[in-house]
Design a protein around this motif. Structure first.
Motif, PDB file in Angstrom:
ATOM      1  N   ASP A  61      -5.064  18.487 -45.297  1.00  0.00           N
ATOM      2  CA  ASP A  61      -3.879  17.704 -44.959  1.00  0.00           C
ATOM      3  C   ASP A  61      -3.181  18.211 -43.700  1.00  0.00           C
ATOM      4  O   ASP A  61      -2.002  17.948 -43.491  1.00  0.00           O
ATOM      5  N   GLY A  62      -3.878  18.941 -42.826  1.00  0.00           N
ATOM      6  CA  GLY A  62      -3.175  19.498 -41.680  1.00  0.00           C
ATOM      7  C   GLY A  62      -4.092  19.830 -40.527  1.00  0.00           C
ATOM      8  O   GLY A  62      -5.176  19.260 -40.377  1.00  0.00           O
ATOM      9  N   VAL A  63      -3.644  20.787 -39.716  1.00  0.00           N
ATOM     10  CA  VAL A  63      -4.345  21.176 -38.508  1.00  0.00           C
ATOM     11  C   VAL A  63      -4.409  22.698 -38.460  1.00  0.00           C
ATOM     12  O   VAL A  63      -3.418  23.375 -38.757  1.00  0.00           O
ATOM     13  N   VAL A  64      -5.559  23.225 -38.110  1.00  0.00           N
ATOM     14  CA  VAL A  64      -5.707  24.659 -37.872  1.00  0.00           C
ATOM     15  C   VAL A  64      -5.977  24.850 -36.389  1.00  0.00           C
ATOM     16  O   VAL A  64      -6.862  24.212 -35.829  1.00  0.00           O
ATOM     17  N   VAL A  65      -5.193  25.707 -35.742  1.00  0.00           N
ATOM     18  CA  VAL A  65      -5.335  25.949 -34.310  1.00  0.00           C
ATOM     19  C   VAL A  65      -5.723  27.401 -34.092  1.00  0.00           C
ATOM     20  O   VAL A  65      -5.089  28.316 -34.632  1.00  0.00           O
ATOM     21  N   SER A  66      -6.761  27.615 -33.289  1.00  0.00           N
ATOM     22  CA  SER A  66      -7.210  28.955 -32.927  1.00  0.00           C
ATOM     23  C   SER A  66      -7.254  29.079 -31.416  1.00  0.00           C
ATOM     24  O   SER A  66      -7.580  28.123 -30.716  1.00  0.00           O
ATOM     25  N   SER A  67      -6.918  30.268 -30.911  1.00  0.00           N
ATOM     26  CA  SER A  67      -6.945  30.522 -29.479  1.00  0.00           C
ATOM     27  C   SER A  67      -7.579  31.874 -29.213  1.00  0.00           C
ATOM     28  O   SER A  67      -7.341  32.834 -29.961  1.00  0.00           O
ATOM     29  N   ASP A  68      -8.382  31.960 -28.142  1.00  0.00           N
ATOM     30  CA  ASP A  68      -9.000  33.241 -27.816  1.00  0.00           C
ATOM     31  C   ASP A  68      -8.016  34.226 -27.190  1.00  0.00           C
ATOM     32  O   ASP A  68      -8.383  35.342 -26.852  1.00  0.00           O
ATOM     33  N   LEU A  69      -6.765  33.813 -27.027  1.00  0.00           N
ATOM     34  CA  LEU A  69      -5.742  34.708 -26.487  1.00  0.00           C
ATOM     35  C   LEU A  69      -5.059  35.524 -27.579  1.00  0.00           C
ATOM     36  O   LEU A  69      -4.085  36.228 -27.318  1.00  0.00           O
TER      37      LEU A  69
END
Length: 378
Positions: A56-64
């Motif tokens: 029911d959502g969003v997962v955000v990943s960043s290499d920073l």
């Protein structure tokens, strides 16, 4: 609506300002920018993938540094889940999250579901956590809009993708010109004029995102330009990170805006940019170099009057070294650190080598970047 692919990947190049900084913030004033061959990459996947998001959502990943941060939808906005909530998370992922929200608004308007998403960001506009000032915020916004829209089955033109990215950026910073977004979207060398951001934000709020994508935007224009004939673009990084938003906001807080000096700056900068565009279109190398030097002088005059700190010792040394070998140079962007650019005769290999050595002696790092011919890409 076509079947969603399992994973969609989009790449967006960074940018450098060539001329028109500060003046371009006001609607309709022109600037010249160039996209560079370092990119931000955004990959979007959904349920069923090996590392799919919550349903029911969003997962955000960043290499920073921020890995697998979960967000949930609440009244059309994304809210950080639980222990991940905090100023750092919101600040560092703001451009990604706002881009997702803006695409989500368009989906909702069209009666389409907003699917669960896993959004992964990697950047070549940073190195070991160092920010070079190559427009990473703009590139990540453009790449996120393109990747999420494609994953969700939205068929958008290049202009529509830019407009979605502009609406997302203006939500965070209404003073942002959007020049970085245009360079990342179209690629190559471009002439750019910013829209009236207050107008387009109001339009989207009153009539919806979809109508805002189709309506005329006062002041806005963008077109591709030919690269400079017989010249090479050299880029130097001063080692000092700068905040464009802080510098632009600092200028707007001063009484200088609206003064005769301000009017002179805008008029001179506008004439300089238009002359540079003509020089690029006609292949007039000496004329282009003259306009780059003129742009440097006008930025220095602005800096002397309002004392923003546009010219640091590193940027001054960068410019002086280029002019000493017959080139032209200036800060790229708001100044205060980050990068400067130089244009030199492409065949003068000794001068180019000498320039790079002088930069290194002054603590300026020559960056191995070149103009990127294309904008957002798969």
């Amino acid at each position: 609506m076509r079947t969603r692919p399992r994973t969609v990947v989009r790449h967006a190049p960074g940018k450098l300002f060539v001329a028109g900084e500060y003046a371009v913030v006001e609607p309709g004033n022109p600037a010249v920018l160039v996209a560079v061959d370092r990119q931000v990459t955004v990959a979007v996947s959904g349920p069923g993938d090996d590392a799919g998001p919550a349903p029911d959502g969003v997962v955000v990943s960043s290499d920073l540094g921020l890995r697998s941060v979960p967000w949930r939808w609440h009244e059309g906005r994304l809210v950080v889940r639980g222990a991940y909530d905090g100023p750092r998370t919101r600040r560092e992922l703001a451009h990604v999250v706002t881009a997702v929200e803006t695409v989500g608004r368009l989906l909702t308007e069209r009666g389409l579901p907003v699917p669960a998403l896993d959004v992964s960001v990697s950047s070549r506009l940073h190195e070991n956590g160092r920010k070079f000032g190559l427009g990473s915020s703009g590139a990540v916004t453009v790449a996120t809009v393109a990747a999420v829209a494609s994953f969700c089955g939205l068929e958008l033109s290049r202009d529509e993708r830019f407009r979605l990215a502009m609406l997302a950026t203006a939500e965070l910073d209404p003073k942002a010109s959007g020049g970085d977004l245009a360079a990342s979207t179209w690629g190559g060398w471009i002439a750019y004029q910013a829209p009236d951001r207050d107008f387009v934000l109001d339009l989207a709020r009153r009539l919806g995102v979809g109508r805002a994508l189709r309506a005329p935007w006062p002041g806005h224009a963008v077109r591709r330009l030919p690269p400079p004939a017989g010249l090479t673009l050299e880029v130097g990084w001063t080692g000092e990170p700068a905040s464009t938003a802080s510098l632009v906001s600092g200028l707007h807080r001063r009484a200088w805006r609206g003064s005769l000096s301000h009017q002179r700056f805008v008029a001179t900068t506008t004439d300089c940019v238009r002359s540079a565009v003509t020089a690029l279109e006609t292949g007039d190398r000496p004329a282009l170099l003259r306009q780059i030097r003129r742009a440097r002088r006008e930025l220095a005059r602005l800096d002397g009057e309002v004392r923003l700190g546009i010219f640091t010792p590193g940027l001054t040394a960068l410019c002086d070294a280029a002019e000493a070998v017959g080139g032209a140079a200036k800060p790229s962007g708001a100044g205060g650190g980050d990068c400067g650019i130089a244009l030199l005769d492409a065949g003068a290999t000794r001068d180019i080598t000498h320039l790079r050595r002088r930069w290194e002696a002054a603590g300026v790092l020559p960056l191995p970047v070149r103009p990127a011919l294309e904008g957002i890409a798969e």
